[in-house]
Structures are given as structure tokens and as C-alpha cells.
Design a protein around this motif. Structure first.
Motif, PDB file in Angstrom:
ATOM      1  N   SER A   1       8.051   5.824   2.586  1.00  8.84           N
ATOM      2  CA  SER A   1       6.866   5.309   3.290  1.00  8.84           C
ATOM      3  C   SER A   1       6.544   3.889   2.865  1.00  8.84           C
ATOM      4  CB  SER A   1       5.654   6.200   3.013  1.00  8.84           C
ATOM      5  OG  SER A   1       5.872   7.475   3.532  1.00  8.84           O
ATOM      6  N   THR A   2       6.869   3.553   1.621  1.00  5.91           N
ATOM      7  CA  THR A   2       6.526   2.231   1.104  1.00  5.91           C
ATOM      8  C   THR A   2       7.735   1.312   0.973  1.00  5.91           C
ATOM      9  OG1 THR A   2       6.777   3.012  -1.169  1.00  5.91           O
ATOM     10  CG2 THR A   2       4.575   3.158  -0.179  1.00  5.91           C
ATOM     11  N   LYS A   3       8.919   1.826   1.174  1.00  6.48           N
ATOM     12  CA  LYS A   3      10.135   1.022   1.029  1.00  6.48           C
ATOM     13  C   LYS A   3      10.254   0.015   2.177  1.00  6.48           C
ATOM     14  CE  LYS A   3      15.080   1.536   0.533  1.00  6.48           C
ATOM     15  NZ  LYS A   3      15.648   1.484  -0.756  1.00  6.48           N
TER      16      LYS A   3
ATOM     17  N   GLU B   1      13.440  -1.663   8.209  1.00  9.94           N
ATOM     18  CA  GLU B   1      13.056  -1.812   9.611  1.00  9.94           C
ATOM     19  C   GLU B   1      12.181  -0.613  10.008  1.00  9.94           C
ATOM     20  OE1 GLU B   1      15.229  -1.510  13.895  1.00  9.94           O
ATOM     21  OE2 GLU B   1      16.409  -2.282  12.216  1.00  9.94           O
ATOM     22  N   GLU B   2      11.120  -0.873  10.740  1.00  7.46           N
ATOM     23  CA  GLU B   2      10.139   0.175  11.068  1.00  7.46           C
ATOM     24  C   GLU B   2      10.748   1.327  11.858  1.00  7.46           C
ATOM     25  OE1 GLU B   2       6.949   2.208  10.483  1.00  7.46           O
ATOM     26  OE2 GLU B   2       7.218   0.244   9.584  1.00  7.46           O
ATOM     27  N   SER B   3      11.645   1.033  12.801  1.00  2.00           N
ATOM     28  CA  SER B   3      12.245   2.119  13.584  1.00  2.00           C
ATOM     29  C   SER B   3      13.151   2.990  12.704  1.00  2.00           C
ATOM     30  CB  SER B   3      13.015   1.577  14.783  1.00  2.00           C
ATOM     31  OG  SER B   3      14.132   0.826  14.363  1.00  2.00           O
ATOM     32  N   GLN B   4      13.813   2.370  11.733  1.00  2.00           N
ATOM     33  CA  GLN B   4      14.637   3.154  10.813  1.00  2.00           C
ATOM     34  C   GLN B   4      13.744   4.045   9.946  1.00  2.00           C
ATOM     35  OE1 GLN B   4      16.940   0.973   7.929  1.00  2.00           O
ATOM     36  NE2 GLN B   4      18.129   2.784   7.364  1.00  2.00           N
TER      37      GLN B   4
ATOM     38  N   PHE C   1      10.836   5.227  10.634  1.00  2.00           N
ATOM     39  CA  PHE C   1      10.313   6.298  11.480  1.00  2.00           C
ATOM     40  C   PHE C   1      11.293   7.469  11.555  1.00  2.00           C
ATOM     41  CE2 PHE C   1      10.159   8.233  15.731  1.00  2.00           C
ATOM     42  CZ  PHE C   1       8.879   8.755  15.715  1.00  2.00           C
ATOM     43  N   HIS C   2      12.566   7.170  11.790  1.00  2.00           N
ATOM     44  CA  HIS C   2      13.567   8.234  11.941  1.00  2.00           C
ATOM     45  C   HIS C   2      13.918   8.892  10.604  1.00  2.00           C
ATOM     46  CE1 HIS C   2      14.041   7.786  16.193  1.00  2.00           C
ATOM     47  NE2 HIS C   2      14.103   6.468  16.040  1.00  2.00           N
ATOM     48  N   VAL C   3      13.948   8.120   9.556  1.00  2.00           N
ATOM     49  CA  VAL C   3      14.206   8.698   8.232  1.00  2.00           C
ATOM     50  C   VAL C   3      13.066   9.637   7.851  1.00  2.00           C
ATOM     51  CG1 VAL C   3      14.373   8.170   5.756  1.00  2.00           C
ATOM     52  CG2 VAL C   3      15.700   6.826   7.403  1.00  2.00           C
ATOM     53  N   LEU C   4      11.856   9.219   8.099  1.00  2.00           N
ATOM     54  CA  LEU C   4      10.700  10.079   7.778  1.00  2.00           C
ATOM     55  C   LEU C   4      10.680  11.333   8.649  1.00  2.00           C
ATOM     56  CD1 LEU C   4       7.930   7.400   7.133  1.00  2.00           C
ATOM     57  CD2 LEU C   4       9.077   8.868   5.448  1.00  2.00           C
ATOM     58  N   ARG C   5      11.110  11.229   9.886  1.00  2.00           N
ATOM     59  CA  ARG C   5      11.211  12.429  10.755  1.00  2.00           C
ATOM     60  C   ARG C   5      12.235  13.396  10.192  1.00  2.00           C
ATOM     61  NH1 ARG C   5      12.473  11.326  16.626  1.00  2.00           N
ATOM     62  NH2 ARG C   5      12.011  13.525  16.779  1.00  2.00           N
TER      63      ARG C   5
END
Length: 180
Positions: A137-139, A142-145, A147-151
Motif C-alpha cells: 500500500s505504501t510502496k 505504478e498505481e495500476s500495478q 491496484f492489481h497486486v493488492l487485489r
């Protein structure tokens, strides 16, 4: 890893190698491939250790089948394997499934220990996934990456939470059983 499965199969009755092989293939699922080069050396080792007996039996006039049976030492080995702690590695889930399918051969305390160890394994993984989610969350990325990693991590978290709930339910059921 497959030793517990083979010994468990032979706790039921004597079996020929092909039947053990087919049941093992079904037990591990469609993705993991088990070759004869894995199973038959294992059977030979079990025979050499005195845990499994081997006899040949004529079959429809063709080549004799090798029939494997469990010795008393093999029964003891099976019970040791069932009571042994679950190792936290990539095979932990499969080994847990093998052990659980043979719960009817072991007392309640061994069943509970196995379930508790698997619960500990799942909880360990959940803590890891949760901390990884917080870190991601803090790393900077790129924002889209992100988003998908967190999903993906959220999916893993949900699966682990569901598994933890299921194991806790199983523990309660086993605790309520009358010890044999």
C-alpha cells in the motif's frame, strides 16, 4: 511426501502398484503429475525398510502383479507419520489433505494436533499476506500495478480466512467426537 499416502492406502487393504498409482494420481489432482519413477522407487524403499511386504500374484495369465501389504512396522510408521508435525513448506496443504483422509485410523488427539498445526500454518500465511498488503500500500510503484497486486493479495487473504474458518469448524467437530 507420498509415503503417508501409500502407507494410508495399505492401512485399508493390500493393493497392487497400479491401483496405488491411480489413487495417488486422483489424490494429488489434475495439475500435479506423478510418474512411475516417483512411486515405484518409493514402494521399493518402503519394502526395503520393512514397512511394506511384497508378493506376486498371477493375473489373467499375464505378467504377475506385485501386491503390496502393510507390515506391523509399517503400521507403526504410518502412525508416526500421522503424528509428526506439519512442516511449513509448499507441500503442507497436500500433506494435510493426505493426513485428513486417514483420520479414521488415528485417535482424536492426533486428529486435533494435525488440524491445529494446519490452522497455525494458515494463520502464519494470513499474517504474511496481511503484512505484504500493508507494505504494498505504501510502496512506490505504478498505481495500476499496485491496484492489481493488492487485489491479488486480497484474494489470497479471503481464501486463507475461509480456510481458517473451515479448520476451526473441523476442530470443534473433532473435539465433540467420542474418543475411540
Amino acid at each position: 511426501m507420498y509415503e503417508i499416502f501409500v502407507l494410508g492406502q495399505l492401512m485399508e487393504e493390500d493393493k497392487h502398484g497400479y491401483l496405488i498409482s491411480e489413487r495417488l494420481k486422483h489424490a494429488v489432482g489434475p495439475i500435479r503429475k506423478i510418474s512411475s519413477g516417483t512411486l515405484y522407487p518409493l514402494l521399493s524403499r518402503l519394502v526395503n525398510n520393512g514397512w511394506v511386504s511384497l508378493r506376486e500374484e498371477e493375473h489373467n495369465g499375464s505378467r504377475a502383479r506385485k501386491i503390496y501389504g502393510l507390515t506391523e512396522a509399517g503400521r507403526n510408521r504410518f502412525k508416526e507419520q500421522m503424528a509428526s508435525p506439519l512442516e511449513f513448506n509448499t507441500d503442507a496443504e497436500l500433506i494435510f489433505h493426505f493426513k485428513m483422509s486417514y483420520f479414521h485410523h488415528v485417535p482424536k488427539d492426533v486428529q486435533l494436533a494435525c488440524l491445529e498445526q494446519y490452522l497455525e500454518y494458515l494463520t502464519y500465511n494470513l499474517k504474511y499476506v496481511t503484512s505484504l498488503s500493508q507494505m504494498m500500500s505504501t510502496k512506490e510503484m505504478e498505481e495500476s500495478q499496485r491496484f492489481h497486486v493488492l487485489r491479488m493479495l486480497d484474494h489470497r487473504k479471503h481464501v486463507l480466512e475461509a480456510d481458517i474458518g473451515w479448520v476451526r469448524s473441523e476442530i470443534k467437530q473433532v473435539e465433540q467426537q467420542i474418543d475411540r
